[in-house]
Write a protein that holds these residues in place. Structure first.
Motif, PDB file in Angstrom:
ATOM      1  N   PHE A 149      95.035  27.057  20.865  1.00  0.00           N
ATOM      2  CA  PHE A 149      96.088  28.074  20.907  1.00  0.00           C
ATOM      3  C   PHE A 149      95.728  29.200  19.945  1.00  0.00           C
ATOM      4  O   PHE A 149      95.139  28.972  18.887  1.00  0.00           O
ATOM      5  CB  PHE A 149      97.432  27.486  20.494  1.00  0.00           C
ATOM      6  N   THR A 150      96.108  30.430  20.310  1.00  0.00           N
ATOM      7  CA  THR A 150      95.867  31.572  19.438  1.00  0.00           C
ATOM      8  C   THR A 150      97.133  32.400  19.321  1.00  0.00           C
ATOM      9  O   THR A 150      97.666  32.863  20.337  1.00  0.00           O
ATOM     10  CB  THR A 150      94.736  32.459  19.983  1.00  0.00           C
ATOM     11  N   ILE A 151      97.598  32.576  18.094  1.00  0.00           N
ATOM     12  CA  ILE A 151      98.758  33.422  17.828  1.00  0.00           C
ATOM     13  C   ILE A 151      98.264  34.817  17.474  1.00  0.00           C
ATOM     14  O   ILE A 151      97.272  34.982  16.764  1.00  0.00           O
ATOM     15  CB  ILE A 151      99.631  32.824  16.693  1.00  0.00           C
ATOM     16  N   SER A 152      98.943  35.829  17.984  1.00  0.00           N
ATOM     17  CA  SER A 152      98.590  37.206  17.667  1.00  0.00           C
ATOM     18  C   SER A 152      99.825  38.079  17.787  1.00  0.00           C
ATOM     19  O   SER A 152     100.855  37.638  18.306  1.00  0.00           O
ATOM     20  CB  SER A 152      97.482  37.713  18.596  1.00  0.00           C
ATOM     21  N   LYS A 153      99.717  39.295  17.308  1.00  0.00           N
ATOM     22  CA  LYS A 153     100.870  40.186  17.372  1.00  0.00           C
ATOM     23  C   LYS A 153     100.428  41.621  17.581  1.00  0.00           C
ATOM     24  O   LYS A 153      99.298  41.986  17.245  1.00  0.00           O
ATOM     25  CB  LYS A 153     101.718  40.076  16.100  1.00  0.00           C
ATOM     26  N   ASP A 154     101.319  42.388  18.142  1.00  0.00           N
ATOM     27  CA  ASP A 154     101.111  43.813  18.348  1.00  0.00           C
ATOM     28  C   ASP A 154     102.232  44.535  17.610  1.00  0.00           C
ATOM     29  O   ASP A 154     103.347  44.634  18.125  1.00  0.00           O
ATOM     30  CB  ASP A 154     101.141  44.129  19.846  1.00  0.00           C
ATOM     31  N   ASN A 155     101.949  44.987  16.422  1.00  0.00           N
ATOM     32  CA  ASN A 155     102.988  45.608  15.605  1.00  0.00           C
ATOM     33  C   ASN A 155     103.536  46.879  16.236  1.00  0.00           C
ATOM     34  O   ASN A 155     104.726  47.178  16.127  1.00  0.00           O
ATOM     35  CB  ASN A 155     102.452  45.928  14.212  1.00  0.00           C
ATOM     36  N   ALA A 156     102.684  47.621  16.907  1.00  0.00           N
ATOM     37  CA  ALA A 156     103.124  48.886  17.506  1.00  0.00           C
ATOM     38  C   ALA A 156     104.186  48.662  18.577  1.00  0.00           C
ATOM     39  O   ALA A 156     105.070  49.504  18.779  1.00  0.00           O
ATOM     40  CB  ALA A 156     101.930  49.627  18.089  1.00  0.00           C
ATOM     41  N   ASN A 157     104.070  47.519  19.270  1.00  0.00           N
ATOM     42  CA  ASN A 157     105.017  47.216  20.343  1.00  0.00           C
ATOM     43  C   ASN A 157     105.987  46.085  19.996  1.00  0.00           C
ATOM     44  O   ASN A 157     106.708  45.608  20.871  1.00  0.00           O
ATOM     45  CB  ASN A 157     104.246  46.859  21.620  1.00  0.00           C
TER      46      ASN A 157
END
Length: 121
Positions: free
Chosen positions: A65-73
């Motif tokens: 599993f890979t957690i990630s984020k898009d702060n702009a959205n």
């Protein structure tokens, strides 16, 4: 009040992949996490990511599993790969203000509505 909307769950066969998304109505908090709830084990942590993008995983999720984020959205993701039947459950995203990013559901303030993942053999 932060609104959180999850999407991306579904049914796959063993070995399949899914990408879960979690959209927040405002700027993302310091700590974000994914949890999984199953009848036998309750709500357990899978992964966390902090404001600097540092991620942590439980043993069962690490490498798959890979957690990630898009702060702009204002969006959080969880990429699920090499899925197994025991990964079946309801997946929840969560957020809290201020570190540290605990692997403890009781420490989180904002929750998505949950999305079901079903893995068949």
């Amino acid at each position: 009040q932060v609104q959180v909307v999850e999407s991306g769950g579904g049914s796959v066969q063993t070995g399949g992949s899914l990408r879960l998304s979690c959209a927040f109505s405002g700027p993302i908090n310091d700590c974000l996490a994914w949890f999984r709830q199953t009848p036998g084990r309750g709500r357990e942590a899978l992964a966390t990511i902090d404001v600097n993008g540092n991620d942590r995983y439980v043993v069962s999720a690490k490498g798959r599993f890979t957690i990630s984020k898009d702060n702009a959205n204002n969006t959080l993701y969880l990429q699920l790969t090499s899925l197994k039947p025991e990964d079946t459950g309801a997946y929840y995203c969560a957020a809290k203000q201020n570190p540290p990013c605990y692997m403890d559901s009781a420490m989180y303030d904002y929750w998505g509505q949950g999305t079901q993942v079903t893995v068949s053999s």
